[in-house]
Design an enzyme around this catalytic site. Structure first.
Site, PDB file in Angstrom:
ATOM      1  CG  HIS A  63       1.995  -0.219   4.319  1.00 26.07           C
ATOM      2  ND1 HIS A  63       1.761  -1.395   5.783  1.00 26.07           N
ATOM      3  CD2 HIS A  63       0.978   0.848   4.339  1.00 26.07           C
ATOM      4  CE1 HIS A  63       1.079  -1.062   5.517  1.00 26.07           C
ATOM      5  NE2 HIS A  63      -0.188   0.382   4.937  1.00 26.07           N
TER       6      HIS A  63
ATOM      7  CG  ASP B 155      -2.084  -0.352   1.015  1.00 24.06           C
ATOM      8  OD1 ASP B 155      -2.542  -1.273  -0.008  1.00 24.06           O
ATOM      9  OD2 ASP B 155      -2.525  -0.983   1.758  1.00 24.06           O
TER      10      ASP B 155
END
Length: 240
Positions: free
Chosen positions: A191, A45
């Site tokens: 991430h 993400d």
């Protein structure tokens, strides 16, 4: 009027209960990203980020692993060439939103417009329309579900995470946090950017990747993007 407003607000935010990871795995496994038993979906993400995402691409290339990146439209706008490079390398881009603001703070029209804007920008710079959406913080709303249906995007959250966004995260802590849920069918959340988290936190996820891939290989599990994860596009939360 007050009662109606309160009721409407509760109804709008009710899907956010899916944020409870254990509950969604049990009650809505497709939304949690539970897929093919011999496959692990690797997702990232908050990118693309010129300072960190190229390092992830290099490690993934060395490992011969492809992944799904849920990108922010604002980040794609700043680095369109990097987004195109990610798709050219065989990775998949999904919609994370234009910015990282919680969808519960947006109305239905704002939610639709910013998801549309992100979807169209991804398609424009990569030539590949995205298929999946994951709202910031994994927080759903009725507006997200309605917009996803209209934009032909399938919501996918995750079943395993590494808590790699914290200031004290390390590769070892990421692997330890993932370990209880790292199994066939899992969708892993990491991430590739620190634009919404502790500065430099992405290094913990980057450092964990080789061992993560090795553990999956030892268990006989394939690692790849959501496109190879065996999820159905017409599930409960896909076209509501």
């Amino acid at each position: 009027m007050v009662t109606f407003g309160l009721t409407a607000g509760v109804a709008y935010g009710l899907p956010s209960l899916a944020t409870l990871r254990r509950a969604r795995i049990r009650l809505t496994p497709r939304l949690a990203g539970i897929g093919t038993p011999d496959h692990v979906a690797l997702t990232f993400d908050d990118g693309p980020d010129p300072a960190s995402t190229p390092l992830f691409l290099a490690v993934l290339a060395e490992l011969e692993v492809r992944a799904t990146f849920f990108v922010l439209g604002s980040q794609v706008q700043r680095a369109p060439g990097l987004a195109a490079e990610m798709v050219a390398a065989g990775h998949e881009l999904g919609v994370h939103g234009w910015d990282h603001r919680s969808m519960l703070l947006r109305g239905p029209r704002s939610t639709h417009d910013q998801l549309l804007r992100t979807r169209d920008l991804i398609a424009e710079v990569t030539g590949q329309p995205p298929r999946h959406v994951r709202p910031p913080h994994g927080i759903l709303s009725s507006g997200v579900l309605l917009a996803a249906r209209a934009l032909e995007l399938t919501p996918v959250l995750w079943s395993a995470w590494g808590r790699d966004w914290t200031a004290d995260a390390t590769p070892a802590s990421v692997l330890a946090t993932l370990a209880p849920d790292l199994r066939g069918g899992a969708t892993v959340l990491l991430h590739d950017s620190d634009c919404t988290s502790a500065p430099g936190a992405w290094r913990s996820a980057l450092g964990a990747l080789p061992e993560l891939a090795a553990r999956c290989d030892d268990a006989g599990l394939r690692v790849g993007p959501l496109a190879e994860h065996g999820l159905f596009d017409h599930g409960l939360f896909a076209r509501v």
